[in-house]
Design a protein around this motif. Structure first.
Motif, PDB file in Angstrom:
ATOM      1  N   LEU A  78      -1.993  -7.155  -7.837  1.00  8.08           N
ATOM      2  CA  LEU A  78      -2.126  -5.757  -7.437  1.00  8.08           C
ATOM      3  C   LEU A  78      -2.557  -4.913  -8.627  1.00  8.08           C
ATOM      4  O   LEU A  78      -3.484  -4.098  -8.520  1.00  8.08           O
TER       5      LEU A  78
ATOM      6  N   LEU B  24      -5.902  -2.691  -8.896  1.00  2.00           N
ATOM      7  CA  LEU B  24      -5.850  -1.250  -9.116  1.00  2.00           C
ATOM      8  C   LEU B  24      -6.653  -0.867 -10.356  1.00  2.00           C
ATOM      9  O   LEU B  24      -7.418   0.092 -10.343  1.00  2.00           O
TER      10      LEU B  24
ATOM     11  N   LYS C 299     -10.352   1.251 -10.557  1.00  6.94           N
ATOM     12  CA  LYS C 299     -10.567   2.500 -11.279  1.00  6.94           C
ATOM     13  C   LYS C 299     -11.823   2.419 -12.152  1.00  6.94           C
ATOM     14  O   LYS C 299     -12.288   3.416 -12.651  1.00  6.94           O
TER      15      LYS C 299
ATOM     16  N   THR D  48      -7.762  -7.773   0.949  1.00  8.17           N
ATOM     17  CA  THR D  48      -7.688  -7.356   2.341  1.00  8.17           C
ATOM     18  C   THR D  48      -8.684  -6.249   2.575  1.00  8.17           C
ATOM     19  O   THR D  48      -8.997  -5.467   1.676  1.00  8.17           O
TER      20      THR D  48
ATOM     21  N   THR E  25      -7.601  -2.787   1.680  1.00  3.96           N
ATOM     22  CA  THR E  25      -7.512  -2.622   0.236  1.00  3.96           C
ATOM     23  C   THR E  25      -8.885  -2.364  -0.353  1.00  3.96           C
ATOM     24  O   THR E  25      -9.075  -1.482  -1.170  1.00  3.96           O
TER      25      THR E  25
ATOM     26  N   THR F 264     -10.207   1.083   0.553  1.00  3.39           N
ATOM     27  CA  THR F 264      -9.544   2.120  -0.220  1.00  3.39           C
ATOM     28  C   THR F 264     -10.017   2.094  -1.655  1.00  3.39           C
ATOM     29  O   THR F 264     -10.274   3.134  -2.258  1.00  3.39           O
TER      30      THR F 264
ATOM     31  N   LEU G  70     -11.882   4.948  -3.819  1.00  2.00           N
ATOM     32  CA  LEU G  70     -11.398   5.470  -5.086  1.00  2.00           C
ATOM     33  C   LEU G  70     -12.520   5.650  -6.092  1.00  2.00           C
ATOM     34  O   LEU G  70     -12.575   6.641  -6.805  1.00  2.00           O
TER      35      LEU G  70
ATOM     36  N   THR H 275      -2.299 -12.399   4.439  1.00  4.23           N
ATOM     37  CA  THR H 275      -2.893 -12.256   3.117  1.00  4.23           C
ATOM     38  C   THR H 275      -2.185 -13.179   2.152  1.00  4.23           C
ATOM     39  O   THR H 275      -0.974 -13.265   2.148  1.00  4.23           O
TER      40      THR H 275
ATOM     41  N   ARG I 245      -7.700 -12.920   2.667  1.00  2.00           N
ATOM     42  CA  ARG I 245      -7.294 -12.812   4.069  1.00  2.00           C
ATOM     43  C   ARG I 245      -7.533 -14.159   4.724  1.00  2.00           C
ATOM     44  O   ARG I 245      -8.656 -14.617   4.857  1.00  2.00           O
TER      45      ARG I 245
ATOM     46  N   ASP J 218       0.851  -6.767   1.483  1.00  2.45           N
ATOM     47  CA  ASP J 218      -0.250  -5.903   1.945  1.00  2.45           C
ATOM     48  C   ASP J 218       0.168  -4.441   1.932  1.00  2.45           C
ATOM     49  O   ASP J 218      -0.551  -3.575   1.434  1.00  2.45           O
TER      50      ASP J 218
ATOM     51  N   ALA K 198       2.647  -3.042   0.400  1.00  2.00           N
ATOM     52  CA  ALA K 198       2.949  -2.548  -0.949  1.00  2.00           C
ATOM     53  C   ALA K 198       1.662  -2.173  -1.669  1.00  2.00           C
ATOM     54  O   ALA K 198       1.575  -1.129  -2.328  1.00  2.00           O
ATOM     55  N   GLN K 199       0.644  -3.010  -1.520  1.00  2.00           N
ATOM     56  CA  GLN K 199      -0.657  -2.676  -2.104  1.00  2.00           C
ATOM     57  C   GLN K 199      -1.153  -1.340  -1.580  1.00  2.00           C
ATOM     58  O   GLN K 199      -1.571  -0.462  -2.329  1.00  2.00           O
ATOM     59  N   GLN K 200      -1.091  -1.215  -0.273  1.00  2.00           N
ATOM     60  CA  GLN K 200      -1.606   0.000   0.352  1.00  2.00           C
ATOM     61  C   GLN K 200      -0.789   1.213  -0.068  1.00  2.00           C
ATOM     62  O   GLN K 200      -1.331   2.306  -0.263  1.00  2.00           O
TER      63      GLN K 200
ATOM     64  N   PHE L  51       0.667   1.728  -2.946  1.00  2.00           N
ATOM     65  CA  PHE L  51       0.283   2.168  -4.287  1.00  2.00           C
ATOM     66  C   PHE L  51      -1.133   2.752  -4.316  1.00  2.00           C
ATOM     67  O   PHE L  51      -1.400   3.707  -5.050  1.00  2.00           O
ATOM     68  N   LEU L  52      -1.992   2.181  -3.511  1.00  2.00           N
ATOM     69  CA  LEU L  52      -3.345   2.753  -3.442  1.00  2.00           C
ATOM     70  C   LEU L  52      -3.300   4.168  -2.855  1.00  2.00           C
ATOM     71  O   LEU L  52      -3.963   5.079  -3.361  1.00  2.00           O
ATOM     72  N   ASN L  53      -2.521   4.327  -1.810  1.00  2.00           N
ATOM     73  CA  ASN L  53      -2.371   5.664  -1.223  1.00  2.00           C
ATOM     74  C   ASN L  53      -1.728   6.622  -2.211  1.00  2.00           C
ATOM     75  O   ASN L  53      -2.097   7.800  -2.290  1.00  2.00           O
TER      76      ASN L  53
ATOM     77  N   ILE M 271      -1.893   6.543  -5.428  1.00  2.00           N
ATOM     78  CA  ILE M 271      -2.859   6.955  -6.465  1.00  2.00           C
ATOM     79  C   ILE M 271      -3.745   8.084  -5.944  1.00  2.00           C
ATOM     80  O   ILE M 271      -3.998   9.075  -6.634  1.00  2.00           O
ATOM     81  N   GLN M 272      -4.183   7.934  -4.707  1.00  2.00           N
ATOM     82  CA  GLN M 272      -5.026   8.977  -4.121  1.00  2.00           C
ATOM     83  C   GLN M 272      -4.266  10.291  -3.971  1.00  2.00           C
ATOM     84  O   GLN M 272      -4.851  11.370  -4.045  1.00  2.00           O
TER      85      GLN M 272
END
Lengths: 325, 180
Positions: free
Chosen positions: A26, A30, A34, A45, A48, A51, A55, A269, A274, B47, B49-51, B53-55, B57-58
């Motif tokens: 993760l 992330l 960035k 996924t 992910t 998103t 970003l 996942t 996936r 899944d 948890a990933q989402q 943290f991504l949310n 950050i936004q």
């Protein structure tokens, strides 16, 4: 359940940790998201990725082809796979050890056996083509001491059915021969040139099983018994599919052909990929196995092996296949 | 303390990878654990948890520090879980099939008895219980995470305990509604 047990249960839940690698994955995603290096991301996924793309406001990614894999499609895909390795293991209580490694490259099979210390205990046994021009197969190598090698029924050129069984215990070798289902003391003269009973440059083998210090599939009958399980992986030896029983590839295919043996989850996942998950229904005291399959290619990607002692999962690596055109 | 939060937030908003690493490391286990217990699925929890943290950050520019980061992240995670719950019928559940009587499987099963009992309860009871007992949040924090009145949270906890007492037997944990 008494209060102490309930408190213990709560403590277990409080202490639960993510499995190894998940957090690192993760963080990696992330950090990558960035930057400007989206293409270096491993498969993630779809939400992910979307998103992450949002970003950075960057590259659009194609949704991978998502076709639900079934055990039958996996079996079909494996039949097309040209190179792979079968590794068999003996489960002993809470541990397991490798018993043999069979490398399959095209029509050539090579098996190496190892002892409990991992040392090679036998010369290679080569299993060559199952169906030669005259329906013959060549077997070379020696029989393991205290093991029994069973050569299954073979259809010879003229339709004869020949079954050979060679047993070697404490150095003493015994043979059992059946022709068309009837035991004979010697192989008929007309078949001798096609089939050699001893394990040298003989002919004609359709299946070979190594029966050793294990119990029947799915059972653990006592303290002395253990299980034989096997995994199918790539030629570099990384395991992929776990099986149980004596005959590696045939058993595996039978297992996959029987969809009732699997619990299937779609689109789970696993390490950022996936995949579809096949969990083997054991119904007994067999080590739980989960197989993660790429739905697009129907080829297995990961094997998850849960140790008998419950000390977490053993996770094998990713691999690639050689697939027949 | 507040300046530390603001400073950390500023670094995160600027995409400081080191700050991001520290921040995720600090909060990931708790968020994952919360989601794993709610979903009972490792993959789904990862899944979500990933989402989460991504949310997060936004949403960082909107974070004003009015609640703790823990509460704020749990609220995001809880919303992700609610969305997942609506769609989860698409997946088949995987049940662990190991024989329960075999002590060698005890470590795998640890905590599963309670989780299984919790999943027999209405979801609101289960959520309140997990947030209070396992995530060790206060009633007020749970109210914020679940967007529910404090009295409702207390009631749900009470009912969750009563139901678990019947299901599991014995005297359940002492009830304390004091913030932990």
């Amino acid at each position: 359940m008494n209060p102490n047990n309930i408190q213990n249960e709560v403590e277990h839940l409080r202490a639960e940790k993510p499995r190894e690698g998940a957090k690192g994955e993760l963080i990696y995603k992330l950090i990558q998201s960035k930057g400007k290096t989206m293409t270096t991301l491993r498969k993630a996924t779809l939400p992910t990725l979307v998103t992450a793309v949002a970003l950075v406001g960057g590259v659009m990614l194609m949704q991978p082809k998502a076709v639900a894999a079934t055990p039958k499609t996996v079996a079909a895909a494996l039949k097309k796979a040209m190179n792979y390795t079968i590794q068999s293991f003996v489960g002993e209580g809470s541990s397991r050890r490798m018993q043999s490694v069979t490398t399959v490259e095209g029509e050539k099979k090579t098996t190496k056996f190892v002892d409990s210390k991992g040392n090679l205990v036998d010369k290679n046994i080569h299993f060559k083509t199952l169906t030669g021009k005259d329906g013959a197969v060549t077997v070379t190598g020696s029989v393991l001491d205290n093991k029994m090698v069973v050569i299954k029924e073979h259809k010879a050129r003229k339709g004869e059915s020949v079954e050979l069984k060679v047993t070697k215990i404490n150095g003493k070798e015994s043979k059992m021969i059946k022709v068309n289902g009837k035991p004979v003391s010697e192989l008929p003269k007309e078949l001798k040139e096609k089939v050699k009973v001893h394990m040298s440059d003989g002919k004609v083998v359709e299946g070979v099983g190594i029966i050793g210090d294990h119990s029947e599939h799915g059972e653990m009958s006592g303290a002395k018994s253990s299980m034989v399980i096997a995994s199918l992986g790539q030629t570099n030896g990384k395991p992929m599919i776990l099986q149980s029983g004596q005959t590696p590839s045939e058993y595996l295919m039978d297992l996959l052909a029987d969809e009732s043996r699997w619990n299937i989850s779609r689109g789970v996942t696993y390490y950022g990929a996936r995949l579809d998950r096949f969990a083997l229904k054991t119904g007994g005291q067999l080590t739980p196995v989960e197989l993660y399959v790429d739905p697009a290619s129907a080829l297995p990607k990961y094997l998850v092996f849960k140790g008998m002692d419950g000390m977490g999962m053993k996770i094998e690596d990713v691999y690639t296949y050689g697939v027949r055109p | 303390m507040e300046s530390h939060v603001i400073s950390e937030m500023d670094r995160l908003k600027q995409g400081d990878s080191e700050a991001l690493h520290v921040w995720v490391s600090e909060h990931y286990d708790g968020i994952y654990r919360f989601l794993r217990h709610l979903t009972r699925q490792v993959e789904a929890a990862e899944d979500l948890a990933q989402q989460t943290f991504l949310n997060a950050i936004q949403a960082l520019p909107k974070y004003r520090g009015e609640s703790s980061q823990k509460t704020w992240l749990h609220r995001i995670a809880f919303r992700e879980y609610i969305a997942w719950r609506r769609k989860r019928r698409l997946l088949l559940p995987l049940e662990f099939l190991a024989p329960k009587e075999d002590p060698r499987f005890a470590a795998i099963d640890a905590g599963e008895v309670l989780l299984a009992a919790l999943h027999q309860l209405p979801s609101a009871y289960r959520e309140a219980f997990l947030l209070f007992e396992v995530q060790q949040m206060s009633i007020e924090e749970i109210a914020e995470v679940t967007d529910s009145p404090v009295g409702t949270v207390k009631s749900r906890l009470h009912h969750a305990r009563e139901r678990l007492r019947v299901q599991l037997g014995g005297t359940f944990l002492e009830v304390s509604y004091e913030p932990k």
